[in-house]
Design a protein around this motif. Sequence first.
Motif, PDB file in Angstrom:
ATOM      1  N   LYS A   1       0.818  -1.221   0.000  1.00  0.00           N
ATOM      2  CA  LYS A   1       0.000   0.000   0.000  1.00  0.00           C
ATOM      3  C   LYS A   1       0.851   1.269   0.000  1.00  0.00           C
ATOM      4  O   LYS A   1       0.646   2.197   0.773  1.00  0.00           O
ATOM      5  N   LEU A   2       1.834   1.265  -0.911  1.00  0.00           N
ATOM      6  CA  LEU A   2       2.740   2.400  -1.064  1.00  0.00           C
ATOM      7  C   LEU A   2       2.576   3.011  -2.450  1.00  0.00           C
ATOM      8  O   LEU A   2       2.529   2.293  -3.457  1.00  0.00           O
ATOM      9  N   LYS A   3       2.483   4.323  -2.510  1.00  0.00           N
ATOM     10  CA  LYS A   3       2.470   4.992  -3.806  1.00  0.00           C
ATOM     11  C   LYS A   3       3.857   4.862  -4.434  1.00  0.00           C
ATOM     12  O   LYS A   3       4.874   4.870  -3.735  1.00  0.00           O
ATOM     13  N   LEU A   4       3.883   4.767  -5.756  1.00  0.00           N
ATOM     14  CA  LEU A   4       5.131   4.465  -6.461  1.00  0.00           C
ATOM     15  C   LEU A   4       5.364   5.438  -7.612  1.00  0.00           C
ATOM     16  O   LEU A   4       4.477   5.684  -8.428  1.00  0.00           O
ATOM     17  N   MET A   5       6.580   5.993  -7.651  1.00  0.00           N
ATOM     18  CA  MET A   5       7.062   6.772  -8.788  1.00  0.00           C
ATOM     19  C   MET A   5       8.454   6.268  -9.158  1.00  0.00           C
ATOM     20  O   MET A   5       9.178   5.765  -8.298  1.00  0.00           O
ATOM     21  N   THR A   6       8.810   6.407 -10.422  1.00  0.00           N
ATOM     22  CA  THR A   6      10.173   6.055 -10.836  1.00  0.00           C
ATOM     23  C   THR A   6      10.900   7.300 -11.324  1.00  0.00           C
ATOM     24  O   THR A   6      10.292   8.270 -11.779  1.00  0.00           O
ATOM     25  N   VAL A   7      12.243   7.239 -11.234  1.00  0.00           N
ATOM     26  CA  VAL A   7      13.082   8.340 -11.680  1.00  0.00           C
ATOM     27  C   VAL A   7      14.263   7.757 -12.449  1.00  0.00           C
ATOM     28  O   VAL A   7      14.738   6.658 -12.135  1.00  0.00           O
ATOM     29  N   ASP A   8      14.701   8.464 -13.475  1.00  0.00           N
ATOM     30  CA  ASP A   8      15.867   8.091 -14.290  1.00  0.00           C
ATOM     31  C   ASP A   8      15.598   6.902 -15.206  1.00  0.00           C
ATOM     32  O   ASP A   8      15.634   7.023 -16.420  1.00  0.00           O
ATOM     33  N   ASP A   9      15.379   5.715 -14.641  1.00  0.00           N
ATOM     34  CA  ASP A   9      15.148   4.506 -15.436  1.00  0.00           C
ATOM     35  C   ASP A   9      13.697   4.063 -15.276  1.00  0.00           C
ATOM     36  O   ASP A   9      13.209   3.892 -14.153  1.00  0.00           O
ATOM     37  N   ARG A  10      13.025   3.829 -16.410  1.00  0.00           N
ATOM     38  CA  ARG A  10      11.604   3.509 -16.395  1.00  0.00           C
ATOM     39  C   ARG A  10      11.375   2.008 -16.325  1.00  0.00           C
ATOM     40  O   ARG A  10      12.034   1.233 -17.030  1.00  0.00           O
ATOM     41  N   LEU A  11      10.457   1.578 -15.491  1.00  0.00           N
ATOM     42  CA  LEU A  11      10.143   0.164 -15.351  1.00  0.00           C
ATOM     43  C   LEU A  11       9.517  -0.382 -16.633  1.00  0.00           C
ATOM     44  O   LEU A  11       8.778   0.322 -17.319  1.00  0.00           O
ATOM     45  N   VAL A  12       9.835  -1.643 -16.937  1.00  0.00           N
ATOM     46  CA  VAL A  12       9.224  -2.301 -18.096  1.00  0.00           C
ATOM     47  C   VAL A  12       8.514  -3.564 -17.638  1.00  0.00           C
ATOM     48  O   VAL A  12       8.814  -4.139 -16.583  1.00  0.00           O
ATOM     49  N   ASP A  13       7.548  -4.011 -18.467  1.00  0.00           N
ATOM     50  CA  ASP A  13       6.799  -5.228 -18.146  1.00  0.00           C
ATOM     51  C   ASP A  13       7.511  -6.447 -18.724  1.00  0.00           C
ATOM     52  O   ASP A  13       8.637  -6.354 -19.231  1.00  0.00           O
ATOM     53  N   GLY A  14       6.837  -7.589 -18.676  1.00  0.00           N
ATOM     54  CA  GLY A  14       7.454  -8.831 -19.125  1.00  0.00           C
ATOM     55  C   GLY A  14       7.812  -8.847 -20.597  1.00  0.00           C
ATOM     56  O   GLY A  14       8.683  -9.615 -21.024  1.00  0.00           O
ATOM     57  N   SER A  15       7.169  -7.994 -21.396  1.00  0.00           N
ATOM     58  CA  SER A  15       7.468  -7.937 -22.826  1.00  0.00           C
ATOM     59  C   SER A  15       8.432  -6.804 -23.168  1.00  0.00           C
ATOM     60  O   SER A  15       8.696  -6.541 -24.337  1.00  0.00           O
ATOM     61  N   GLY A  16       8.943  -6.130 -22.128  1.00  0.00           N
ATOM     62  CA  GLY A  16       9.912  -5.069 -22.351  1.00  0.00           C
ATOM     63  C   GLY A  16       9.311  -3.711 -22.645  1.00  0.00           C
ATOM     64  O   GLY A  16      10.037  -2.772 -22.982  1.00  0.00           O
ATOM     65  N   LYS A  17       7.996  -3.573 -22.499  1.00  0.00           N
ATOM     66  CA  LYS A  17       7.335  -2.299 -22.747  1.00  0.00           C
ATOM     67  C   LYS A  17       7.237  -1.494 -21.455  1.00  0.00           C
ATOM     68  O   LYS A  17       7.063  -2.066 -20.379  1.00  0.00           O
TER      69      LYS A  17
ATOM     70  N   ILE B   1       5.991   0.422 -18.262  1.00  0.00           N
ATOM     71  CA  ILE B   1       4.784   0.307 -17.439  1.00  0.00           C
ATOM     72  C   ILE B   1       4.229   1.724 -17.286  1.00  0.00           C
ATOM     73  O   ILE B   1       4.687   2.505 -16.452  1.00  0.00           O
ATOM     74  N   GLU B   2       3.253   2.041 -18.110  1.00  0.00           N
ATOM     75  CA  GLU B   2       2.773   3.418 -18.225  1.00  0.00           C
ATOM     76  C   GLU B   2       1.947   3.870 -17.031  1.00  0.00           C
ATOM     77  O   GLU B   2       1.723   5.067 -16.846  1.00  0.00           O
ATOM     78  N   SER B   3       1.489   2.933 -16.210  1.00  0.00           N
ATOM     79  CA  SER B   3       0.669   3.309 -15.059  1.00  0.00           C
ATOM     80  C   SER B   3       1.484   3.935 -13.933  1.00  0.00           C
ATOM     81  O   SER B   3       0.919   4.554 -13.031  1.00  0.00           O
ATOM     82  N   VAL B   4       2.807   3.777 -13.967  1.00  0.00           N
ATOM     83  CA  VAL B   4       3.672   4.313 -12.912  1.00  0.00           C
ATOM     84  C   VAL B   4       4.208   5.678 -13.332  1.00  0.00           C
ATOM     85  O   VAL B   4       4.888   5.784 -14.357  1.00  0.00           O
ATOM     86  N   PRO B   5       3.939   6.739 -12.574  1.00  0.00           N
ATOM     87  CA  PRO B   5       4.475   8.066 -12.922  1.00  0.00           C
ATOM     88  C   PRO B   5       6.004   8.032 -12.987  1.00  0.00           C
ATOM     89  O   PRO B   5       6.651   7.426 -12.130  1.00  0.00           O
ATOM     90  N   HIS B   6       6.542   8.693 -13.990  1.00  0.00           N
ATOM     91  CA  HIS B   6       7.989   8.611 -14.221  1.00  0.00           C
ATOM     92  C   HIS B   6       8.578   9.959 -14.628  1.00  0.00           C
ATOM     93  O   HIS B   6       7.985  10.688 -15.418  1.00  0.00           O
ATOM     94  N   MET B   7       9.743  10.274 -14.054  1.00  0.00           N
ATOM     95  CA  MET B   7      10.543  11.396 -14.543  1.00  0.00           C
ATOM     96  C   MET B   7      11.874  10.844 -15.037  1.00  0.00           C
ATOM     97  O   MET B   7      12.614  10.203 -14.286  1.00  0.00           O
ATOM     98  N   GLY B   8      12.148  11.074 -16.306  1.00  0.00           N
ATOM     99  CA  GLY B   8      13.380  10.562 -16.883  1.00  0.00           C
ATOM    100  C   GLY B   8      14.009  11.557 -17.818  1.00  0.00           C
ATOM    101  O   GLY B   8      13.568  12.697 -17.950  1.00  0.00           O
ATOM    102  N   ILE B   9      15.026  11.108 -18.479  1.00  0.00           N
ATOM    103  CA  ILE B   9      15.777  11.941 -19.404  1.00  0.00           C
ATOM    104  C   ILE B   9      15.401  11.535 -20.816  1.00  0.00           C
ATOM    105  O   ILE B   9      15.237  10.353 -21.103  1.00  0.00           O
TER     106      ILE B   9
END
Length: 330
Positions: free
Chosen positions: A109-125, A127-135
């Motif tokens: 039950k933790l909110k999740l954001m990613t930074v720098d490197d974006r998470l991918v799913d099992g097919s390598g795409k 994960i658009e549901s997770v807010p992300h700040m990247g380069i």
Amino acid sequence: MKTKIALGLRALALALAVTAAPAFAADDPVKIGFVVKQPEEPWFQDEWKYAEQAAREKGFTLVKIGAPDGGQVLTAIDNLKSQHAQGFIICTPDVKLGPSIVAKARIDKLKLMTVDDRLVDGSGKPIESVPHMGISASKIGEQVGEAIAAEMKKRGWKPEETGALRISYDQLPTAKERTDGAIAALTAAGFPKANVVNAPQAKTDTENAFNAANIAITQNPKYKHWIAFGLNDEAVLGAVRAAEGRNFRADNMIGVGIGGSKSALNEFAKAQPTGFFGSVLISPKRHGYETSVNMYEWIKNGKAPPQLTFTTGQLITRANAAEIRKDMGL
């Protein structure tokens, strides 16, 4: 009958949603985790520094955790849960851990954001549901290639006499996009693609970059000059140190890094110029401060962050680093 069933299912879904979302009272203390894959690297230390600035200004508690492998990432998430954190920002050591990280955050039950490197799913795409700040990796790479091409032209180097060290870490999509962008800009400027020498590094630090570059230079003795690019400043510094060992110095080496890190600034501060010509400065302040403020607002006020934010950079050299850093609020 169908209406009653539909109403019943809707009520059940609402109950589950309420159960899954932790209650947050206005006077509850906010606690936010900031998990990074290489806590010893200057870039991540800077991100933490600016995240701490956000914590002081907004009045929340920041929990800094280094997690260099997948097992430590999952332990870190549980650790945050036990400390009663409400959310966390992460730069994971392996983007393919995406489904596991998302599932673990949901369970805890933790909110999740990613930074720098974006998470991918099992097919390598992504994960658009997770807010992300990247380069904007390819654009940053293009800036590197353009800077190198311009400096080569200024020096009057012949492209056919020049080798290009591509310090690669292709298992990380962001790294490959950066080096691909640099190659695209160089070849567009007339650099022969055949002169690009791939030098894969085992880890994204200076030592492993040095080892990779040293092998590549040794195997290609025909070149009079070298240029170098890679994922970050540390990759290019490794290449510069390896080139120095083969007597390629500031007059016949052009390395341009990414990050504008403390490592780059230390290189610019040396009494004599080195082969580390420049770095595309990206702002650790935005990546540390802004993500932390966004997470705070999400927890405290229910204001969700933008789903996707890309940042860009600016070339710094010995001549202009101080001025540009000042302009960027660094």
